[in-house]
Write an enzyme that holds these catalytic residues in place. Structure first.
Site, short mmCIF file in Angstrom:
data_model
loop_
_atom_site.label_atom_id
_atom_site.label_comp_id
_atom_site.label_asym_id
_atom_site.label_seq_id
_atom_site.Cartn_x
_atom_site.Cartn_y
_atom_site.Cartn_z
N ALA A 96 46.33 40.10 33.08
CA ALA A 96 47.09 40.32 34.31
C ALA A 96 48.34 39.43 34.30
O ALA A 96 48.38 38.40 33.63
CB ALA A 96 46.23 40.01 35.53
N ASP A 97 49.33 39.85 35.07
CA ASP A 97 50.53 39.05 35.25
C ASP A 97 51.02 39.26 36.68
O ASP A 97 50.99 40.39 37.19
CB ASP A 97 51.62 39.44 34.26
CG ASP A 97 52.80 38.50 34.33
OD1 ASP A 97 52.66 37.35 33.87
OD2 ASP A 97 53.86 38.89 34.86
#
Length: 196
Positions: free
Chosen positions: A76-77
């Protein structure tokens, strides 16, 4: 649910998966967090998450060969946007104070891109939450930065810390997305994979 690989060193993402009782191990690989010029802003965190996941997949397959080829990898970012401006992690104290001064009294977006690599391919999505801060005094901002040192956080704050508890007027969307992972959507996607 099968154990997954979390391609992130974020203590918040680890905590959220633990709360959701998702079994996982952390494996990370440093990646370039740049993105192609002209990419639509909401696509940026998905692009960076995909790069993180692919880097870990390549490393795991190289290190452990075929036995880990079917591992499920989650990356994830998170991106903070004020208007058309992308706000990253602060470079230093002055930058953190400047970022929070800009966010104070305004509404910004927190966009988290999620990529899950699995044996059958990829699941990718992004989740957006609107966050509105009350006006904040310079004293409040400096107290928060000096006490909590939010240098590893996009937008220079963590919603679950003092500034979130006292300074946020309202949110529209998933609270946990602001912490770094829309964990209920992740769990739904992993459960769907488990049923395949």
């Amino acid at each position: 649910m099968k154990s997954i690989i979390l391609a992130s060193q974020s203590p918040r993402r680890k905590q959220l998966l633990e709360w959701a009782e998702v079994p996982f191990e952390v494996v990370t690989q440093s990646t370039d967090e740049t993105y192609p010029a002209g990419m639509a802003l909401p696509e940026i965190p998905v692009h960076i998450a995909r790069e993180k996941a692919l880097a870990v997949k390549k490393m795991v397959q190289h290190a452990f060969h075929a036995q880990h080829a079917k591992e499920t990898i989650l990356a994830a970012d998170t991106l903070v946007m004020l208007g058309d401006k992308v706000i990253g992690k602060p470079k230093d104290r002055d930058d953190a104070v400047a970022i929070l001064t800009e966010l104070a009294g305004n509404t910004h977006l927190v966009i988290t891109g999620v990529v899950i690599l699995h044996a059958g391919g990829e699941i990718a999505f992004q989740d957006t939450t609107e966050v509105s801060f009350h006006p904040l005094t310079q004293e409040q901002i400096e107290y928060y930065v000096d006490t909590y040192q939010p240098y590893d956080k996009a937008g220079a704050y963590a919603i679950q810390e003092w500034i979130g508890v006292t300074g946020i007027a309202r949110i529209n969307g998933d609270f946990y997305n602001v912490m770094g992972l829309p964990v209920s959507r992740v769990v739904q996607a992993l459960e769907q994979l488990g049923g395949e």
